[in-house]
Design a protein around this motif. Structure first.
Motif, PDB file in Angstrom:
ATOM      1  N   THR A 158       0.823  -1.208   0.000  1.00  0.00           N
ATOM      2  CA  THR A 158       0.000   0.000   0.000  1.00  0.00           C
ATOM      3  C   THR A 158       0.859   1.260   0.000  1.00  0.00           C
ATOM      4  O   THR A 158       0.547   2.237  -0.683  1.00  0.00           O
ATOM      5  CB  THR A 158      -0.931   0.000   1.232  1.00  0.00           C
ATOM      6  N   LEU A 159       1.943   1.236   0.743  1.00  0.00           N
ATOM      7  CA  LEU A 159       2.812   2.415   0.849  1.00  0.00           C
ATOM      8  C   LEU A 159       3.706   2.609  -0.373  1.00  0.00           C
ATOM      9  O   LEU A 159       4.302   3.667  -0.546  1.00  0.00           O
ATOM     10  CB  LEU A 159       3.686   2.304   2.106  1.00  0.00           C
ATOM     11  N   PHE A 160       3.785   1.620  -1.235  1.00  0.00           N
ATOM     12  CA  PHE A 160       4.659   1.646  -2.405  1.00  0.00           C
ATOM     13  C   PHE A 160       4.367   2.845  -3.317  1.00  0.00           C
ATOM     14  O   PHE A 160       5.269   3.580  -3.714  1.00  0.00           O
ATOM     15  CB  PHE A 160       4.517   0.340  -3.185  1.00  0.00           C
ATOM     16  N   VAL A 161       3.098   3.042  -3.652  1.00  0.00           N
ATOM     17  CA  VAL A 161       2.726   4.118  -4.573  1.00  0.00           C
ATOM     18  C   VAL A 161       3.016   5.477  -3.939  1.00  0.00           C
ATOM     19  O   VAL A 161       3.558   6.368  -4.600  1.00  0.00           O
ATOM     20  CB  VAL A 161       1.241   4.007  -4.978  1.00  0.00           C
ATOM     21  N   LEU A 162       2.694   5.623  -2.675  1.00  0.00           N
ATOM     22  CA  LEU A 162       2.991   6.869  -1.969  1.00  0.00           C
ATOM     23  C   LEU A 162       4.484   7.166  -2.006  1.00  0.00           C
ATOM     24  O   LEU A 162       4.906   8.291  -2.257  1.00  0.00           O
ATOM     25  CB  LEU A 162       2.499   6.793  -0.519  1.00  0.00           C
ATOM     26  N   SER A 163       5.293   6.159  -1.807  1.00  0.00           N
ATOM     27  CA  SER A 163       6.744   6.323  -1.818  1.00  0.00           C
ATOM     28  C   SER A 163       7.239   6.805  -3.183  1.00  0.00           C
ATOM     29  O   SER A 163       8.073   7.709  -3.269  1.00  0.00           O
ATOM     30  CB  SER A 163       7.425   4.998  -1.448  1.00  0.00           C
ATOM     31  N   PHE A 164       6.742   6.211  -4.270  1.00  0.00           N
ATOM     32  CA  PHE A 164       7.174   6.629  -5.606  1.00  0.00           C
ATOM     33  C   PHE A 164       6.840   8.095  -5.861  1.00  0.00           C
ATOM     34  O   PHE A 164       7.691   8.873  -6.301  1.00  0.00           O
ATOM     35  CB  PHE A 164       6.530   5.765  -6.696  1.00  0.00           C
ATOM     36  N   VAL A 165       5.614   8.474  -5.579  1.00  0.00           N
ATOM     37  CA  VAL A 165       5.177   9.848  -5.842  1.00  0.00           C
ATOM     38  C   VAL A 165       6.012  10.840  -5.032  1.00  0.00           C
ATOM     39  O   VAL A 165       6.476  11.852  -5.565  1.00  0.00           O
ATOM     40  CB  VAL A 165       3.675  10.010  -5.543  1.00  0.00           C
ATOM     41  N   MET A 166       6.211  10.554  -3.777  1.00  0.00           N
ATOM     42  CA  MET A 166       6.965  11.471  -2.921  1.00  0.00           C
ATOM     43  C   MET A 166       8.434  11.567  -3.359  1.00  0.00           C
ATOM     44  O   MET A 166       9.003  12.659  -3.371  1.00  0.00           O
ATOM     45  CB  MET A 166       6.868  11.040  -1.457  1.00  0.00           C
ATOM     46  N   GLN A 167       9.035  10.449  -3.732  1.00  0.00           N
ATOM     47  CA  GLN A 167      10.429  10.498  -4.178  1.00  0.00           C
ATOM     48  C   GLN A 167      10.546  11.224  -5.511  1.00  0.00           C
ATOM     49  O   GLN A 167      11.466  12.020  -5.721  1.00  0.00           O
ATOM     50  CB  GLN A 167      11.013   9.088  -4.277  1.00  0.00           C
ATOM     51  N   ARG A 168       9.623  10.959  -6.408  1.00  0.00           N
ATOM     52  CA  ARG A 168       9.651  11.586  -7.739  1.00  0.00           C
ATOM     53  C   ARG A 168       9.425  13.086  -7.654  1.00  0.00           C
ATOM     54  O   ARG A 168      10.061  13.873  -8.345  1.00  0.00           O
ATOM     55  CB  ARG A 168       8.583  10.928  -8.626  1.00  0.00           C
ATOM     56  N   CYS A 169       8.512  13.512  -6.775  1.00  0.00           N
ATOM     57  CA  CYS A 169       8.118  14.918  -6.723  1.00  0.00           C
ATOM     58  C   CYS A 169       8.902  15.758  -5.711  1.00  0.00           C
ATOM     59  O   CYS A 169       9.000  16.964  -5.873  1.00  0.00           O
ATOM     60  CB  CYS A 169       6.629  15.030  -6.415  1.00  0.00           C
ATOM     61  N   TYR A 170       9.437  15.122  -4.656  1.00  0.00           N
ATOM     62  CA  TYR A 170      10.032  15.922  -3.581  1.00  0.00           C
ATOM     63  C   TYR A 170      11.472  15.555  -3.213  1.00  0.00           C
ATOM     64  O   TYR A 170      12.177  16.384  -2.685  1.00  0.00           O
ATOM     65  CB  TYR A 170       9.159  15.836  -2.319  1.00  0.00           C
ATOM     66  N   VAL A 171      11.883  14.319  -3.441  1.00  0.00           N
ATOM     67  CA  VAL A 171      13.223  13.927  -3.005  1.00  0.00           C
ATOM     68  C   VAL A 171      14.237  14.069  -4.149  1.00  0.00           C
ATOM     69  O   VAL A 171      15.221  14.795  -4.033  1.00  0.00           O
ATOM     70  CB  VAL A 171      13.240  12.474  -2.452  1.00  0.00           C
ATOM     71  N   PHE A 172      14.000  13.374  -5.254  1.00  0.00           N
ATOM     72  CA  PHE A 172      14.935  13.390  -6.386  1.00  0.00           C
ATOM     73  C   PHE A 172      14.362  14.243  -7.509  1.00  0.00           C
ATOM     74  O   PHE A 172      14.070  13.768  -8.596  1.00  0.00           O
ATOM     75  CB  PHE A 172      15.200  11.965  -6.866  1.00  0.00           C
ATOM     76  N   VAL A 173      14.219  15.522  -7.253  1.00  0.00           N
ATOM     77  CA  VAL A 173      13.563  16.438  -8.178  1.00  0.00           C
ATOM     78  C   VAL A 173      14.587  16.972  -9.169  1.00  0.00           C
ATOM     79  O   VAL A 173      15.652  17.438  -8.777  1.00  0.00           O
ATOM     80  CB  VAL A 173      12.920  17.624  -7.406  1.00  0.00           C
ATOM     81  N   HIS A 174      14.244  16.912 -10.453  1.00  0.00           N
ATOM     82  CA  HIS A 174      15.094  17.540 -11.479  1.00  0.00           C
ATOM     83  C   HIS A 174      14.746  19.020 -11.491  1.00  0.00           C
ATOM     84  O   HIS A 174      13.632  19.394 -11.791  1.00  0.00           O
ATOM     85  CB  HIS A 174      14.801  16.948 -12.865  1.00  0.00           C
ATOM     86  N   ARG A 175      15.683  19.851 -11.141  1.00  0.00           N
ATOM     87  CA  ARG A 175      15.419  21.292 -11.102  1.00  0.00           C
ATOM     88  C   ARG A 175      16.011  21.956 -12.341  1.00  0.00           C
ATOM     89  O   ARG A 175      16.980  21.575 -12.853  1.00  0.00           O
ATOM     90  CB  ARG A 175      16.017  21.892  -9.833  1.00  0.00           C
TER      91      ARG A 175
END
Length: 175
Positions: A158-175
Protein backbone atom coordinates in the motif's frame (compact mmCIF):
# COMPACT_ATOMS: atom_id res chain seq x y z
CA UNK A 1 12.16 24.52 -17.69
CA UNK A 2 11.91 22.12 -20.59
CA UNK A 3 15.43 22.95 -21.73
CA UNK A 4 16.70 21.24 -18.58
CA UNK A 5 15.10 17.90 -19.46
CA UNK A 6 17.79 15.38 -20.38
CA UNK A 7 15.43 12.85 -21.97
CA UNK A 8 14.39 12.58 -25.60
CA UNK A 9 11.41 11.38 -27.65
CA UNK A 10 8.48 10.01 -25.66
CA UNK A 11 10.42 10.24 -22.39
CA UNK A 12 10.80 13.98 -23.02
CA UNK A 13 7.04 14.32 -23.52
CA UNK A 14 6.29 12.62 -20.22
CA UNK A 15 8.87 14.71 -18.34
CA UNK A 16 7.55 17.92 -19.96
CA UNK A 17 3.98 17.05 -18.95
CA UNK A 18 5.07 16.36 -15.38
CA UNK A 19 6.93 19.69 -15.24
CA UNK A 20 3.91 21.51 -16.66
CA UNK A 21 1.55 20.03 -14.09
CA UNK A 22 3.98 20.83 -11.26
CA UNK A 23 4.72 24.41 -12.34
CA UNK A 24 1.72 25.89 -14.15
CA UNK A 25 -2.06 25.66 -14.25
CA UNK A 26 -3.19 23.26 -16.96
CA UNK A 27 -6.35 23.20 -19.04
CA UNK A 28 -7.74 20.74 -21.51
CA UNK A 29 -8.10 22.25 -24.96
CA UNK A 30 -9.71 20.45 -27.91
CA UNK A 31 -7.44 20.12 -30.93
CA UNK A 32 -7.95 19.06 -34.52
CA UNK A 33 -6.09 15.85 -35.36
CA UNK A 34 -4.48 15.71 -38.78
CA UNK A 35 -3.17 12.39 -40.02
CA UNK A 36 -0.57 12.13 -42.76
CA UNK A 37 -1.62 9.74 -45.50
CA UNK A 38 -4.73 8.78 -43.49
CA UNK A 39 -2.45 7.49 -40.71
CA UNK A 40 -1.13 4.61 -42.83
CA UNK A 41 2.00 4.18 -40.77
CA UNK A 42 3.07 5.02 -37.27
CA UNK A 43 6.53 5.55 -35.87
CA UNK A 44 5.37 4.40 -32.44
CA UNK A 45 6.85 1.04 -31.47
CA UNK A 46 4.43 -0.21 -28.80
CA UNK A 47 6.77 -2.36 -26.70
CA UNK A 48 10.04 -0.46 -27.05
CA UNK A 49 8.55 3.02 -26.77
CA UNK A 50 6.33 2.01 -23.82
CA UNK A 51 9.42 0.69 -22.03
CA UNK A 52 11.15 4.01 -22.65
CA UNK A 53 8.15 5.97 -21.38
CA UNK A 54 7.81 3.91 -18.21
CA UNK A 55 11.52 3.28 -17.64
CA UNK A 56 11.72 5.38 -14.46
CA UNK A 57 8.79 3.55 -12.92
CA UNK A 58 10.14 0.16 -14.02
CA UNK A 59 13.52 0.97 -12.45
CA UNK A 60 11.71 2.13 -9.30
CA UNK A 61 9.82 -1.17 -9.15
CA UNK A 62 13.10 -3.12 -9.49
CA UNK A 63 14.82 -1.00 -6.84
CA UNK A 64 11.82 -1.38 -4.54
CA UNK A 65 11.70 -5.14 -4.98
CA UNK A 66 15.39 -5.46 -4.11
CA UNK A 67 14.95 -3.16 -1.11
CA UNK A 68 11.81 -5.00 -0.06
CA UNK A 69 13.63 -8.34 -0.21
CA UNK A 70 16.43 -6.97 1.98
CA UNK A 71 13.89 -5.37 4.35
CA UNK A 72 11.70 -8.47 4.59
CA UNK A 73 14.55 -10.94 5.15
CA UNK A 74 16.16 -8.77 7.82
CA UNK A 75 12.73 -8.11 9.42
CA UNK A 76 11.85 -11.82 9.42
CA UNK A 77 15.16 -12.85 10.99
CA UNK A 78 15.00 -10.06 13.58
CA UNK A 79 11.36 -10.80 14.41
CA UNK A 80 11.94 -14.54 14.71
CA UNK A 81 14.84 -13.84 17.09
CA UNK A 82 13.17 -11.11 19.16
CA UNK A 83 9.40 -11.57 18.62
CA UNK A 84 9.17 -7.78 18.79
CA UNK A 85 7.85 -5.72 15.87
CA UNK A 86 9.40 -2.31 16.53
CA UNK A 87 13.07 -3.33 16.91
CA UNK A 88 12.70 -5.70 13.96
CA UNK A 89 11.32 -2.88 11.79
CA UNK A 90 14.10 -0.50 12.86
CA UNK A 91 16.88 -2.94 12.01
CA UNK A 92 15.34 -3.92 8.70
CA UNK A 93 14.73 -0.28 7.69
CA UNK A 94 18.31 0.79 8.33
CA UNK A 95 19.58 -1.84 5.92
CA UNK A 96 16.91 -1.47 3.25
CA UNK A 97 16.78 2.34 3.29
CA UNK A 98 20.51 2.65 2.80
CA UNK A 99 20.39 0.39 -0.23
CA UNK A 100 17.22 2.02 -1.54
CA UNK A 101 18.58 5.57 -1.34
CA UNK A 102 21.69 4.69 -3.33
CA UNK A 103 19.77 2.71 -5.97
CA UNK A 104 17.12 5.41 -6.38
CA UNK A 105 19.58 8.31 -6.54
CA UNK A 106 21.93 6.77 -9.07
CA UNK A 107 19.97 4.07 -10.95
CA UNK A 108 16.31 5.10 -10.84
CA UNK A 109 16.13 8.89 -10.95
CA UNK A 110 19.72 9.52 -12.18
CA UNK A 111 19.97 12.48 -9.85
CA UNK A 112 22.96 14.79 -9.96
CA UNK A 113 21.75 17.00 -7.12
CA UNK A 114 23.55 17.37 -3.84
CA UNK A 115 23.36 14.06 -2.01
CA UNK A 116 23.11 15.64 1.44
CA UNK A 117 19.90 17.53 0.61
CA UNK A 118 18.38 14.49 -1.02
CA UNK A 119 19.44 12.26 1.85
CA UNK A 120 17.72 14.52 4.40
CA UNK A 121 14.51 14.52 2.32
CA UNK A 122 14.77 10.77 1.81
CA UNK A 123 15.35 10.18 5.54
CA UNK A 124 12.32 12.30 6.47
CA UNK A 125 10.17 10.39 3.99
CA UNK A 126 11.56 7.10 5.30
CA UNK A 127 10.60 8.09 8.85
CA UNK A 128 7.03 8.90 7.79
CA UNK A 129 6.77 5.64 5.86
CA UNK A 130 8.29 3.80 8.82
CA UNK A 131 5.65 5.22 11.17
CA UNK A 132 2.87 4.30 8.74
CA UNK A 133 4.35 0.82 8.31
CA UNK A 134 4.66 0.23 12.04
CA UNK A 135 1.14 1.51 12.65
CA UNK A 136 -0.27 -0.64 9.88
CA UNK A 137 1.52 -3.84 10.94
CA UNK A 138 0.63 -3.26 14.60
CA UNK A 139 -3.02 -2.50 13.74
CA UNK A 140 -3.40 -5.59 11.57
CA UNK A 141 -1.87 -7.80 14.25
CA UNK A 142 -3.79 -6.32 17.20
CA UNK A 143 -7.17 -5.70 15.59
CA UNK A 144 -7.38 -8.40 12.95
CA UNK A 145 -4.92 -11.03 14.31
CA UNK A 146 -2.98 -11.11 11.04
CA UNK A 147 0.60 -12.34 11.36
CA UNK A 148 3.14 -9.50 11.30
CA UNK A 149 4.98 -11.32 8.51
CA UNK A 150 1.85 -11.23 6.32
CA UNK A 151 0.78 -7.78 7.52
CA UNK A 152 4.11 -6.31 6.49
CA UNK A 153 3.62 -7.40 2.88
CA UNK A 154 0.12 -5.88 2.73
CA UNK A 155 1.12 -2.61 4.39
CA UNK A 156 4.27 -2.13 2.32
CA UNK A 157 2.39 -2.79 -0.93
CA UNK A 158 0.00 0.00 0.00
CA UNK A 159 2.81 2.42 0.85
CA UNK A 160 4.66 1.65 -2.41
CA UNK A 161 2.73 4.12 -4.57
CA UNK A 162 2.99 6.87 -1.97
CA UNK A 163 6.74 6.32 -1.82
CA UNK A 164 7.17 6.63 -5.61
CA UNK A 165 5.18 9.85 -5.84
CA UNK A 166 6.97 11.47 -2.92
CA UNK A 167 10.43 10.50 -4.18
CA UNK A 168 9.65 11.59 -7.74
CA UNK A 169 8.12 14.92 -6.72
CA UNK A 170 10.03 15.92 -3.58
CA UNK A 171 13.22 13.93 -3.00
CA UNK A 172 14.94 13.39 -6.39
CA UNK A 173 13.56 16.44 -8.18
CA UNK A 174 15.09 17.54 -11.48
CA UNK A 175 15.42 21.29 -11.10
Amino acid sequence: LCTQIEKSRYEFQLEALILAVENAPCAQVPIRTIYEEDNRRSHFRPVLDSLRIYSVFIRFVASSLISFAVDYVVFAVAYLLSESILPSLIVSRVFSCSANFLMNKFSVFHSHAKASREFVSFAMLALVLFALSYGGVWLMQEQFRVSPLISKILVEATLFVLSFVMQRCYVFVHR
